[in-house]
Design an enzyme around this catalytic site. Structure first.
Site, short mmCIF file in Angstrom:
data_model
loop_
_atom_site.label_atom_id
_atom_site.label_comp_id
_atom_site.label_asym_id
_atom_site.label_seq_id
_atom_site.Cartn_x
_atom_site.Cartn_y
_atom_site.Cartn_z
CB CYS A 17 17.32 0.09 0.82
SG CYS A 17 18.67 -0.98 1.05
CB CYS B 293 10.17 -3.61 -4.79
SG CYS B 293 8.89 -3.90 -3.44
CB CYS C 139 10.12 3.19 -2.07
SG CYS C 139 11.45 1.59 -1.88
CB CYS D 280 6.13 2.37 -1.46
SG CYS D 280 5.22 0.75 -0.79
CD GLU E 96 21.02 -0.29 -3.39
OE1 GLU E 96 20.98 0.03 -1.99
OE2 GLU E 96 20.69 -0.02 -4.50
CB CYS F 142 19.60 -3.24 5.90
SG CYS F 142 18.26 -2.91 5.02
N1 SAH Z 1 8.73 -4.12 1.23
C1 SAH Z 1 9.15 -4.07 2.75
C2 SAH Z 1 10.72 -3.70 2.82
C3 SAH Z 1 10.67 -2.21 2.40
S1 SAH Z 1 12.28 -1.38 2.93
C4 SAH Z 1 8.32 -3.18 3.30
O1 SAH Z 1 7.29 -2.40 2.59
O2 SAH Z 1 8.28 -3.12 4.60
C5 SAH Z 1 12.18 -1.14 4.59
C6 SAH Z 1 11.39 0.22 5.08
O3 SAH Z 1 12.06 1.44 4.36
C7 SAH Z 1 9.58 0.19 4.77
O4 SAH Z 1 8.99 0.84 5.68
C8 SAH Z 1 9.84 1.27 3.46
O5 SAH Z 1 8.50 1.81 3.32
C9 SAH Z 1 10.80 2.29 3.91
N2 SAH Z 1 11.35 3.28 2.66
C10 SAH Z 1 11.38 2.95 1.56
N3 SAH Z 1 11.71 4.00 0.80
C11 SAH Z 1 12.03 5.03 1.87
C12 SAH Z 1 12.72 6.23 1.72
N4 SAH Z 1 13.07 6.94 0.87
N5 SAH Z 1 12.70 6.93 3.09
C13 SAH Z 1 12.68 6.48 4.32
N6 SAH Z 1 11.85 5.06 4.37
C14 SAH Z 1 11.84 4.16 3.15
#
Ligand code: SAH
Length: 360
Positions: free
Chosen positions: A350, A127, A134, A131, A107, A120
């Site tokens: 995302c 991944c 996510c 987390c 995406e 973005c």
């Molecule tokens: N792997 C990278 C990029 C991830 S996406 C990282 O961990 O930074 C970018 C940001 O969006 C990260 O801070 C991630 O934790 C956050 N993110 C992921 N899922 C989310 C959600 N459901 N709501 C808000 N932020 C989210």
């Protein structure tokens, strides 16, 4: 993304069976041009059309000879992607779901805010970080994206924009852990930032990481001017390990030491991202603890109210708690902002579009 051309159809070839042109390195493309009896300067012309101009096919590359355009069409795919989803939100945020040659999905998103046009992009299919809030990691990681697959996401959105619009910023905040695909990421960002490429200033590009200390230190010493954002999400190891499981083998102390090192080596302020999860990490005592951690550091804290993910039970706190969290940080001298929500009426977080399609 273009339908198979009549030329290909007459040859009995489907465009999707061909190699995407941007997957070739300069030396590979040069070797191909030479073998095809073409001159070397064509390389620069072709790259310029592919990266800087907003065309959708080799046929539109009007300063190439007709025969070269035909050869390119017969041998290469114009794009690495087939567009299989396109959502437009009421705030004009656009999100694309792109299918790769092996059927995998990624995406990318275009966000509009006054004069800003932020893209973005994703760096991996899925991944591995896991987390818990996510959508991207729910199905694990399938593979790294190639450098071309990373930067071409920006080009696809660039080609879709209005003629008078320009991309102003790129954030590597899509699917995947960018620093786990470091070499391809850096090659891709070099294309976006170089004058021969898209010519975006390096300071307009931000890499967001879960926080891999060795890679942060390598990035600091690479001489590249891209910004760094670190996904902290919790002010102590117990809580961070619960919501960002990879923290178990890293620890906040080591992560902050790497962030300090980045600042010392580059002089560039690090951003810390903090997803607010209702009842989990959003209480005033968490804000106090976070302020203690950040004290004395030249940082900025970006608070992100969680975007809902239908498969997950967690939610964002309400506005009052969010404001309170932010003002506790500010009153303790820590610069903090609450990230504006974009594309709230489409699958905003995302990884969601891909997740929905992969499951069904
Ligand atoms: N792997 C990278 C990029 C991830 S996406 C990282 O961990 O930074 C970018 C940001 O969006 C990260 O801070 C991630 O934790 C956050 N993110 C992921 N899922 C989310 C959600 N459901 N709501 C808000 N932020 C989210």
């Amino acid at each position: 993304m273009t339908p198979d051309s009549p030329q290909l159809v007459s040859l009995g070839i489907q465009e999707t069976q061909l190699r995407p042109l941007l997957s070739l390195s300069d030396s590979e493309l040069l070797a191909w041009l030479t073998a095809a009896g073409e001159q070397k300067f064509r390389l620069k012309q072709i790259r310029k059309w592919m990266i800087q101009r907003r065309v959708q096919s080799f046929d539109e590359m009007t300063d190439l000879s007709t025969s070269l355009r035909q050869k390119l069409t017969a041998e290469f795919r114009f794009s690495s992607f087939q567009q299989v989803g396109h959502q437009v939100a009421s705030d004009r945020t656009e999100k694309l779901l792109l299918k790769l040659h092996d059927g995998e999905l990624v995406e990318c998103v275009l966000m509009r805010d006054t004069d800003r046009r932020t893209v973005c992009i994703s760096t991996q299919v899925g991944c591995a970080m896991g987390c818990v809030f996510c959508a991207s990691g729910l199905l694990g990681v399938k593979r790294d994206l190639t450098a071309a697959e990373i930067y071409e996401q920006v080009l696809v959105l660039h080609r879709m924009m209005e003629d008078d619009e320009r991309i102003t910023n790129v954030v590597v905040m899509g699917i995947g852990e960018p620093l786990a695909n470091y070499n391809n990421l850096m090659s891709a960002l070099d294309v976006l930032s170089s004058e021969d490429g898209l010519g975006l200033g390096a300071r307009r590009i931000t890499v967001s990481t879960v926080g891999l200390p060795t890679k942060i230190r390598e990035f600091a010493r690479s001489g590249k001017q891209f910004n760094l954002a670190i996904s902290l999400h919790a002010p102590n190891d117990k809580l961070r390990t619960e919501i960002v499981p990879v923290n178990k083998s890293i620890g906040i102390k080591e992560l902050l030491a790497a962030a300090d090192d980045f600042f010392e080596v580059t002089g560039r302020r690090v951003s810390f991202e903090y997803v607010l999860l209702s009842g989990v990490n959003d209480q005033p005592q968490h804000a106090e603890e976070l302020a203690d951690l950040m004290r004395g550091r030249n940082v900025h804290v970006n608070l992100i109210p969680m975007n809902g993910v239908s498969e997950l039970l967690m939610t964002a706190p309400g506005e009052p708690l969010t404001r309170r969290f932010c003002s506790i940080l500010e009153s303790r001298g820590i610069p903090a902002t609450v990230r504006k929500r974009k594309g709230a009426d489409i699958d905003a977080a995302c990884g969601q579009l891909r997740l929905n399609r992969t499951e069904s």
